[in-house]
Design a protein around this motif. Structure first.
Motif, PDB file in Angstrom:
ATOM      1  N   VAL A 195      12.683  -6.201  28.027  1.00 36.25           N
ATOM      2  CA  VAL A 195      12.834  -7.646  28.181  1.00 36.25           C
ATOM      3  C   VAL A 195      13.851  -7.899  29.288  1.00 36.25           C
ATOM      4  N   LEU A 196      13.442  -8.681  30.291  1.00 38.04           N
ATOM      5  CA  LEU A 196      14.319  -9.011  31.405  1.00 38.04           C
ATOM      6  C   LEU A 196      15.210 -10.195  31.034  1.00 38.04           C
ATOM      7  N   THR A 197      16.214 -10.465  31.864  1.00 42.74           N
ATOM      8  CA  THR A 197      17.174 -11.541  31.569  1.00 42.74           C
ATOM      9  C   THR A 197      16.526 -12.918  31.558  1.00 42.74           C
ATOM     10  N   ASP A 198      15.431 -13.102  32.294  1.00 45.46           N
ATOM     11  CA  ASP A 198      14.753 -14.399  32.284  1.00 45.46           C
ATOM     12  C   ASP A 198      13.772 -14.541  31.119  1.00 45.46           C
ATOM     13  N   GLY A 199      13.698 -13.525  30.245  1.00 44.98           N
ATOM     14  CA  GLY A 199      12.832 -13.588  29.075  1.00 44.98           C
ATOM     15  C   GLY A 199      11.462 -12.980  29.281  1.00 44.98           C
ATOM     16  N   PRO A 249       4.719  -1.745  29.849  1.00 46.62           N
ATOM     17  CA  PRO A 249       5.129  -0.394  29.447  1.00 46.62           C
ATOM     18  C   PRO A 249       4.515   0.719  30.295  1.00 46.62           C
ATOM     19  N   ARG A 250       3.379   0.459  30.950  1.00 49.52           N
ATOM     20  CA  ARG A 250       2.710   1.484  31.743  1.00 49.52           C
ATOM     21  C   ARG A 250       3.055   1.420  33.227  1.00 49.52           C
ATOM     22  N   HIS A 251       3.351   0.239  33.716  1.00 46.39           N
ATOM     23  CA  HIS A 251       3.690   0.053  35.130  1.00 46.39           C
ATOM     24  C   HIS A 251       5.095  -0.555  35.196  1.00 46.39           C
ATOM     25  N   LYS A 252       6.051   0.264  35.529  1.00 51.04           N
ATOM     26  CA  LYS A 252       7.465  -0.120  35.432  1.00 51.04           C
ATOM     27  C   LYS A 252       7.873  -1.245  36.382  1.00 51.04           C
ATOM     28  N   ASP A 253       7.110  -1.480  37.443  1.00 52.34           N
ATOM     29  CA  ASP A 253       7.474  -2.526  38.398  1.00 52.34           C
ATOM     30  C   ASP A 253       6.698  -3.821  38.182  1.00 52.34           C
ATOM     31  N   ALA A 254       5.830  -3.853  37.204  1.00 50.51           N
ATOM     32  CA  ALA A 254       4.993  -5.047  36.999  1.00 50.51           C
ATOM     33  C   ALA A 254       5.418  -5.780  35.728  1.00 50.51           C
ATOM     34  N   ARG A 255       5.294  -7.101  35.780  1.00 49.99           N
ATOM     35  CA  ARG A 255       5.612  -7.911  34.601  1.00 49.99           C
ATOM     36  C   ARG A 255       4.388  -8.001  33.705  1.00 49.99           C
ATOM     37  N   ALA A 256       4.636  -7.999  32.399  1.00 58.64           N
ATOM     38  CA  ALA A 256       3.549  -8.128  31.430  1.00 58.64           C
ATOM     39  C   ALA A 256       3.029  -9.558  31.471  1.00 58.64           C
ATOM     40  N   THR A 257       1.719  -9.682  31.650  1.00 61.78           N
ATOM     41  CA  THR A 257       1.110 -11.006  31.754  1.00 61.78           C
ATOM     42  C   THR A 257       0.129 -11.290  30.625  1.00 61.78           C
ATOM     43  N   HIS A 258      -0.311 -10.233  29.894  1.00 63.75           N
ATOM     44  CA  HIS A 258      -1.308 -10.399  28.846  1.00 63.75           C
ATOM     45  C   HIS A 258      -0.882  -9.672  27.576  1.00 63.75           C
ATOM     46  N   GLN A 259      -1.441 -10.124  26.449  1.00 64.00           N
ATOM     47  CA  GLN A 259      -1.203  -9.463  25.163  1.00 64.00           C
ATOM     48  C   GLN A 259      -2.524  -9.381  24.410  1.00 64.00           C
ATOM     49  N   CYS A 305      -4.210  -5.546  18.650  1.00 66.31           N
ATOM     50  CA  CYS A 305      -3.128  -4.571  18.471  1.00 66.31           C
ATOM     51  C   CYS A 305      -1.785  -5.083  18.972  1.00 66.31           C
ATOM     52  N   ARG A 306      -1.761  -6.260  19.573  1.00 63.61           N
ATOM     53  CA  ARG A 306      -0.547  -6.954  20.042  1.00 63.61           C
ATOM     54  C   ARG A 306       0.171  -6.210  21.171  1.00 63.61           C
ATOM     55  N   GLU A 307      -0.504  -5.299  21.840  1.00 60.29           N
ATOM     56  CA  GLU A 307       0.076  -4.568  22.964  1.00 60.29           C
ATOM     57  C   GLU A 307       0.185  -5.501  24.171  1.00 60.29           C
ATOM     58  N   VAL A 308       1.323  -5.416  24.897  1.00 56.17           N
ATOM     59  CA  VAL A 308       1.481  -6.223  26.106  1.00 56.17           C
ATOM     60  C   VAL A 308       1.152  -5.368  27.317  1.00 56.17           C
ATOM     61  N   GLU A 313      -5.167 -12.129  25.805  1.00 55.11           N
ATOM     62  CA  GLU A 313      -4.884 -13.497  26.232  1.00 55.11           C
ATOM     63  C   GLU A 313      -3.617 -13.488  27.061  1.00 55.11           C
ATOM     64  N   ALA A 314      -3.521 -14.460  27.939  1.00 51.73           N
ATOM     65  CA  ALA A 314      -2.348 -14.552  28.802  1.00 51.73           C
ATOM     66  C   ALA A 314      -1.132 -14.882  27.954  1.00 51.73           C
ATOM     67  N   ILE A 315      -0.011 -14.273  28.285  1.00 55.81           N
ATOM     68  CA  ILE A 315       1.231 -14.572  27.570  1.00 55.81           C
ATOM     69  C   ILE A 315       1.639 -15.987  27.937  1.00 55.81           C
ATOM     70  N   GLY A 316       1.844 -16.808  26.923  1.00 59.63           N
ATOM     71  CA  GLY A 316       2.170 -18.222  27.158  1.00 59.63           C
ATOM     72  C   GLY A 316       0.925 -19.079  27.230  1.00 59.63           C
ATOM     73  N   GLY A 317      -0.254 -18.488  27.045  1.00 63.48           N
ATOM     74  CA  GLY A 317      -1.506 -19.246  27.071  1.00 63.48           C
ATOM     75  C   GLY A 317      -2.047 -19.390  28.475  1.00 63.48           C
ATOM     76  N   GLU A 318      -3.321 -19.645  28.562  1.00 65.69           N
ATOM     77  CA  GLU A 318      -3.972 -19.838  29.863  1.00 65.69           C
ATOM     78  C   GLU A 318      -3.530 -21.179  30.449  1.00 65.69           C
TER      79      GLU A 318
END
Length: 198
Positions: free
Chosen positions: A114-118, A123-133, A137-140, A168-173
């Protein structure tokens, strides 16, 4: 697992582990258990391991199959008996059958950072932000992890790479802004305008 020990001289108490199913015993190299001895036929007998028991079946051998000095064409074996094929003695050391399903440990990726901006890192690509869940299985995951599948005439499906359920997109489409022109096109039917010059 079920075991036989060769007790005849010259075999040095060789241990034979029986495999589940049919174990073919004989002098020829095509057998599962090869015993090089002049009194053993090329295909002497079959020892069957299964259903919680061990049994022996003679295959028409020249010098016969014996259990505790009694001739046997087909018989059940128990621990402690002496099985004799020709002039070779085998001690039935064990008739235990162990069937086990191996356990596989599935390595799961580490939880997301979790970054400071929330926002979350993938988990698989260390330089990319999670955009979907994943909805199951609730994996991001980031957009690169999501499997995209477009059906002919249908909408784009976004699927989880782990369990193949919908993502689905995190935060909804994000919904598209509706324009006034689009509203008019959907609601107002304009008559076909002819050119007045005709």
């Amino acid at each position: 697992m079920a075991k036989l020990v060769i007790k005849s001289p010259g075999f040095n108490n060789q241990v034979i582990n029986l495999n589940l199913g049919v174990n073919r015993v004989g002098r020829s190299p095509g057998n599962d258990i090869v015993i090089e001895h002049a009194t053993i036929s090329s295909k002497h007998c079959e020892i069957v391991l299964g259903d919680g028991e061990v049994s022996v079946r003679d295959c028409g051998s020249t010098n016969g199959t014996y259990i505790n000095d009694h001739p046997a064409m087909e018989a059940k074996l128990t621990a402690g008996q002496i099985l004799r094929l020709g002039d070779v003695d085998f001690l039935v050391e064990s008739t235990d059958v162990t069937i086990a399903i191996p356990k596989f440990d599935v390595v799961r990726p580490a939880p997301p950072v979790v970054l400071t901006d929330g926002s979350l890192l993938c988990p698989r690509h260390k330089d990319a932000r999670a955009t979907h869940q994943c909805t199951y299985c609730r994996e991001v995951m980031c957009d690169d992890c999501v499997h995209h599948l477009r059906r002919r005439g249908g909408k784009l499906l976004k699927l989880c790479p782990l369990c193949s359920h919908a993502c689905e997109a995190i935060g909804g489409e994000k919904k598209r802004k509706k324009s006034f022109l689009g509203f008019l096109q959907r609601t107002v039917k304009l008559p076909f305008v002819r050119n007045s010059d005709e």
